[in-house]
Write a protein that holds these residues in place. Structure first.
Motif, short mmCIF file in Angstrom:
data_model
loop_
_atom_site.label_atom_id
_atom_site.label_comp_id
_atom_site.label_asym_id
_atom_site.label_seq_id
_atom_site.Cartn_x
_atom_site.Cartn_y
_atom_site.Cartn_z
N TRP A 1 -7.22 -2.59 7.29
CA TRP A 1 -7.00 -1.25 6.76
C TRP A 1 -5.53 -0.89 6.86
O TRP A 1 -4.81 -1.38 7.73
N ASP A 2 -5.11 -0.01 5.96
CA ASP A 2 -3.76 0.54 6.00
C ASP A 2 -3.82 1.94 6.61
O ASP A 2 -4.53 2.81 6.10
N LYS B 1 -7.09 6.42 6.02
CA LYS B 1 -6.83 4.98 5.97
C LYS B 1 -7.28 4.45 4.61
O LYS B 1 -8.17 5.01 3.96
N ASP B 2 -6.63 3.36 4.18
CA ASP B 2 -6.93 2.73 2.89
C ASP B 2 -7.39 1.30 3.13
O ASP B 2 -6.79 0.56 3.92
N TYR B 3 -8.46 0.93 2.43
CA TYR B 3 -9.04 -0.41 2.57
C TYR B 3 -8.14 -1.44 1.91
O TYR B 3 -7.67 -1.25 0.78
N ASP C 1 -2.78 5.59 7.43
CA ASP C 1 -2.03 6.70 6.85
C ASP C 1 -2.17 7.91 7.75
O ASP C 1 -3.07 8.00 8.60
N MET D 1 0.80 -1.22 0.00
CA MET D 1 0.00 0.00 0.00
C MET D 1 0.84 1.27 0.00
O MET D 1 0.33 2.35 -0.35
#
Length: 641
Positions: free
Chosen positions: A586-587, A593-595, A589, A531
């Motif tokens: 989730w990632d 956040k990124d799925y 940040d 990611m």
């Protein structure tokens, strides 16, 4: 002149004779003469050159030998590869021939290549067809007419045959097979094809008093009929009864026409009448329904159609469905059935504007023949006042289910169940079913199953009748013994009153609410997708229950695609059989956040087994898995139905 001198002049001696070191004497002995003495400046003559040195020839020969040896090895390897490929092709051909159906063989072999006995059978059927027509017409009228009346549309007041003959064209048998499964009888299957010219006229009368004669034309039928000669007896003709049924309906086409008019002028009548005819055929003669003809006197009630078990189904979710709407997304709903009869088909609720719907609905089906029946699921897009649009379907054979155990399979949605070569991806759905307490839930290769390989997820539980003591069906109502309060009241009352309470408590049916505490330990994850720009991710897991929306999350593990958390969360579950556990990765940040992926599961497995430690695939990823440890602590409650 001296004679010796004269002889010398005639035969002069060659000087080489005196230089030859080899000379024979009178006794034939070889005498080696010494070389002549050297005088003055005379130098010795160099000896003649000997044979050349041989190292170069050895090297050349060695190289040639190596080249020839390598060439022979290459030729041998290529020959073996060619033979292996030829054997593989031959084996594939044998397998293909072994899997050929009657339809496939019919495409390869026209009718003139059918076996002689099959030609004879068709010839004899053609001869006796006029008599069969008379007998079968009356038999069909008596069997189908009551069913037509049962399934007639609400707009019709009556639906009967005014004329029924099968015409002059006899059906043709295209295949015969013997099923060797039951030693107490003989089962024969006959495949036939019929493009006949019957004369069938239906006399329909609407509730408004309008009478319409409707003709059924252009009938095309292909199917397999099953004949069962059972039981076998020692009296001629060696069997007591014959049962017949339509084992498989491969094709049934027909058109409806109002005699002297156009049926399309009556909106809704054509579709309703066509559905009624198909339902009547399905309910009257299609397997497992069978008709029994007694040959010898006796009781043959055991041959009649009887329910043999229950199939518990929970429709959970669908994923990545095909969008059928021009504006917005599809509004999917599901139709499930074992027998395609209106009163036995189950319909789920509609999820509006969603290509990944979650239904989480439970259904129950009656099973009448687990060896031949299938569970069919069809997904539609709800179009409001217009007819729903078909998205895809899937089917599961009940014979593949082990009684009392959940069968976990992944299937793909196809356009037509009869055309298995359909490769277009129409989405995926998940069906989850219950399993008895303490039994295994997934097969040994469950961790190898992924939605990318088999997009449709089904979990099926078949509960045969007569096996209630071997396992517990958690979806079924339970017969509960007396409560503690009833036992106290029993001690304080006389025997008559106590017996009355005991009978009431024993007969009371209650629905079990599976309530308890679910302990979720998020151990680790593997092979998460990249990611960040640096080729890493900062993952964390969000845990929630669908019904109560209880939320928890793990800590963030920075810079790892294989994070380890080892965190435990306790969740109170009010209805374990109808709730779902959702874990989303989730990632993290700095600005959001990124799925990354998710894992949706029902609680059936942990309820049955008590503890589960396993790896679960993450939806939306290619190979990522989530390692979990789940523990269930039950707290049962009961409520009256």
């Amino acid at each position: 002149m001296n004679p010796a001198l004269a002889k010398a002049k005639l035969f002069p001696l060659s000087p080489l004779r005196f230089l030859n070191p080899w000379r024979r004497n009178s006794s034939q002995e070889i005498q080696i003469l010494p070389p002549p003495p050297l005088t003055g400046d005379v130098q010795p003559r160099a000896p003649p050159a000997g044979p050349p040195a041989r190292p170069m020839g050895f090297v050349v020969g060695l190289l040639l030998g190596v080249v020839v040896g390598v060439g022979l090895v290459m030729v041998f390897v290529r020959s073996e590869n060619a033979r292996s490929k030829s054997r593989e092709q031959l084996a594939a051909s044998v397998v293909a021939f072994a899997r050929m159906t009657i339809e496939d063989s019919r495409k390869l072999l026209p009718a003139e290549f059918y076996p002689s006995w099959l030609k004879w059978l068709n010839l004899e059927l053609t001869k006796i067809w006029p008599y069969v027509n008379e007998a079968a017409s009356e038999l069909i009228r008596n069997a189908v007419e009551p069913v037509l009346e049962q399934y007639k549309p609400a707009i019709l007041a009556s639906l009967k045959f005014s004329k029924l003959t099968l015409g002059t064209v006899a059906p043709q048998f295209t295949g015969v097979s013997i099923i060797e499964e039951d030693k107490s009888g003989i089962t024969m299957e006959l495949e036939l094809q019929w493009d006949g010219n019957p004369s069938i006229i239906l006399d329909i009368r609407t509730r408004l008093g309008v009478a319409l004669p409707v003709q059924v034309k252009n009938i095309g039928f292909t199917g397999v009929f099953r004949l069962i000669f059972k039981p076998l007896v020692q009296e001629f003709p060696c069997f007591g009864a014959v049962s017949y049924s339509l084992r498989e309906k491969k094709k049934l086409d027909f058109t409806l026409k109002v005699v002297g008019g156009d049926i399309s002028s009556l909106p809704g009548i054509s579709n309703a009448l066509e559905g009624t005819i198909r339902d009547a055929i399905e309910d009257s003669i299609t397997w497992p329904v069978r008709k029994i003809i007694s040959i010898l006197p006796g009781d043959y009630s055991d041959l009649e159609l009887k329910p043999v078990g229950i199939l518990e189904v929970k429709l959970v979710q669908a994923s990545d469905l095909t969008n059928k709407d021009m504006i917005g997304k599809s509004d999917p709903f599901a139709v499930l059935y074992i027998r395609p009869l209106q009163d036995r088909m189950k319909t789920s609720k509609t999820i509006n504007n969603d290509l990944n719907p979650i239904w989480n609905e439970h259904f129950e089906f009656i099973v009448e023949d687990a060896t031949t029946q299938n569970l069919t699921v069809k997904i539609y897009d709800d179009e409001g006042l217009q007819p729903p649009e078909f998205i895809g379907c899937a089917q599961v054979k009940l014979k593949d289910l082990q009684p009392g155990k959940v069968k976990d399979v992944w299937l793909k949605l196809v356009k037509d169940l009869e055309v298995q070569r359909d490769k277009k991806d129409r989405g995926q759905f998940m069906i989850e079913e219950a399993q008895e307490y303490g039994q295994r839930f997934y097969s040994s290769n469950h961790d190898k199953l992924r939605q990318e390989d088999s997009p449709v997820h089904l979990e099926l539980l078949y509960c045969p009748y007569g096996m209630e003591n071997e396992f517990i069906n958690p979806f079924a109502s339970q017969n509960l013994s007396m409560t503690s309060l009833e036992k106290i009241l029993k001690d304080s009352r006389n025997a008559t009153e106590a017996a009355s309470i005991d009978r009431t408590a024993t007969k009371r049916k209650k629905e079990v609410i599976v309530r308890g505490v679910l302990s979720v330990t998020v151990i680790s994850a593997k092979d998460l997708p990249v990611m960040d720009v640096m080729g890493k991710a900062d993952p964390f897991v969000l845990i929630r229950m669908k019904k109560t929306d209880t939320r928890n999350k793990t800590r963030v593990v920075n810079g790892s695609l294989n994070p380890i958390w080892n965190q435990t969360f306790d969740l109170v579950v009010e209805d374990g059989l109808h709730d779902m556990l959702i874990l989303e990765v989730w990632d993290h940040d700095t600005f959001g956040k990124d799925y990354m992926g998710r894992c949706i599961m029902t609680l059936t497995r942990v309820i049955m087994e008590g503890e589960v430690r396993d790896s679960f695939p993450l939806e939306g990823t290619t190979s990522a898995t989530l390692q979990l440890y789940l523990k269930w602590t039950p707290q049962p409650m009961y409520r009256d139905c």
